[in-house]
Design a protein around this motif. Sequence first.
Motif, PDB file in Angstrom:
ATOM      1  N   TYR A 144      53.006  36.791  60.682  1.00 60.87           N
ATOM      2  CA  TYR A 144      54.365  36.443  60.259  1.00 60.87           C
ATOM      3  C   TYR A 144      54.963  35.450  61.245  1.00 60.87           C
ATOM      4  N   LEU A 145      55.771  34.572  60.704  1.00 57.42           N
ATOM      5  CA  LEU A 145      56.342  33.524  61.554  1.00 57.42           C
ATOM      6  C   LEU A 145      57.686  33.105  60.980  1.00 57.42           C
ATOM      7  N   ILE A 146      58.660  32.978  61.848  1.00 54.96           N
ATOM      8  CA  ILE A 146      59.960  32.456  61.426  1.00 54.96           C
ATOM      9  C   ILE A 146      60.250  31.215  62.257  1.00 54.96           C
ATOM     10  N   LYS A 147      60.545  30.127  61.582  1.00 57.98           N
ATOM     11  CA  LYS A 147      60.834  28.859  62.251  1.00 57.98           C
ATOM     12  C   LYS A 147      62.105  28.274  61.648  1.00 57.98           C
ATOM     13  N   THR A 148      62.624  27.267  62.302  1.00 57.27           N
ATOM     14  CA  THR A 148      63.786  26.571  61.762  1.00 57.27           C
ATOM     15  C   THR A 148      63.385  25.167  61.333  1.00 57.27           C
ATOM     16  N   VAL A 161      54.684  24.023  63.393  1.00 55.36           N
ATOM     17  CA  VAL A 161      54.016  25.309  63.481  1.00 55.36           C
ATOM     18  C   VAL A 161      52.498  25.104  63.405  1.00 55.36           C
ATOM     19  N   THR A 162      51.778  25.961  64.099  1.00 57.30           N
ATOM     20  CA  THR A 162      50.310  25.943  64.057  1.00 57.30           C
ATOM     21  C   THR A 162      49.812  27.321  63.660  1.00 57.30           C
ATOM     22  N   LEU A 163      48.972  27.346  62.638  1.00 64.59           N
ATOM     23  CA  LEU A 163      48.393  28.594  62.155  1.00 64.59           C
ATOM     24  C   LEU A 163      46.896  28.576  62.447  1.00 64.59           C
ATOM     25  N   SER A 164      46.359  29.756  62.706  1.00 62.57           N
ATOM     26  CA  SER A 164      44.959  29.830  63.087  1.00 62.57           C
ATOM     27  C   SER A 164      44.153  30.686  62.123  1.00 62.57           C
ATOM     28  N   CYS A 165      42.894  30.334  61.966  1.00 66.26           N
ATOM     29  CA  CYS A 165      42.008  31.051  61.053  1.00 66.26           C
ATOM     30  C   CYS A 165      40.621  31.166  61.666  1.00 66.26           C
ATOM     31  N   GLU A 174      60.251  21.950  56.636  1.00 69.63           N
ATOM     32  CA  GLU A 174      61.311  21.916  55.641  1.00 69.63           C
ATOM     33  C   GLU A 174      61.440  23.313  55.033  1.00 69.63           C
ATOM     34  N   LEU A 175      62.595  23.570  54.429  1.00 65.75           N
ATOM     35  CA  LEU A 175      62.813  24.882  53.825  1.00 65.75           C
ATOM     36  C   LEU A 175      61.726  25.199  52.801  1.00 65.75           C
ATOM     37  N   LEU A 194      58.356  31.694  57.226  1.00 63.53           N
ATOM     38  CA  LEU A 194      59.720  31.572  56.718  1.00 63.53           C
ATOM     39  C   LEU A 194      60.415  30.472  57.519  1.00 63.53           C
ATOM     40  N   VAL A 195      60.922  29.486  56.824  1.00 65.65           N
ATOM     41  CA  VAL A 195      61.624  28.379  57.470  1.00 65.65           C
ATOM     42  C   VAL A 195      63.118  28.521  57.168  1.00 65.65           C
TER      43      VAL A 195
END
Lengths: 116, 113
Positions: free
Chosen positions: B10-14, B19-23, B82-83, B111-112
């Motif tokens: 889970y991640l919340i950003k503005t 953002v960086t996601l890992s797999c 962006e949202l 969630l942005v």
Amino acid sequence: AQKVTQAQTEISVVEKEDVTLDCVYETRDTTYYLFWYKQPPSGELVFLIRRNSFDEQNEISGRYSWNFQKSTSSFNFTITASQVVDSAVYFCALSEAYSNTGKLIFGQGTTLQVKP
Amino acid sequence: KAGVTQTPRYLIKTRGQQVTLSCSPISGHRSVSWYQQTPGQGLQFLFEYFSETQRNKGNFPGRFSGRQFSNSRSEMNVSTLELGDSALYLCASSLQDSRETQYFGPGTRLLVL
């Protein structure tokens, strides 16, 4: 163009009823692969079945069965004697054989609710 | 054999942030694909990597990028959030390509605000 259509947005059944989820696909290729995935509320897509376009034999796995008909470009999924644990979103997906990449084309999904 | 893992969950950003996601794919799998899932657009293909090379890219703006490392682990980056980037981002791995079964990770919910 490739396209997968799952016309049923939501289906609600009572436990022990049989339910069929429809999937219709479009592709210009003669060789392709079709998949069904289940997405429970947790979000992870769970693989159910993979079928190539040359194998039209229907498949049964426990309470699950799949009917692949090339003539109507359909790959329908039936759950027999549904259970509450079957409640999830189900996705049908298509991959063309010439595509040696990871691209799957998904349908919009069918939300199945099984009530006790 | 361990399944596909994704971090963070889970991640919340503005808006405007990146953002960086890992797999991490299943051991032995060399193809890693990324998908975005939103209520409005459904599941959409972002890109796929194989042997550290991007083999295919979906119809997303250049703000979305990714890479794959020599151990097949992959990251995706979204710049200038962006949202509308709020979504579940799913990673999938397969041995070679989409003709084989792709196995999905649990996803990262972004969630942005």
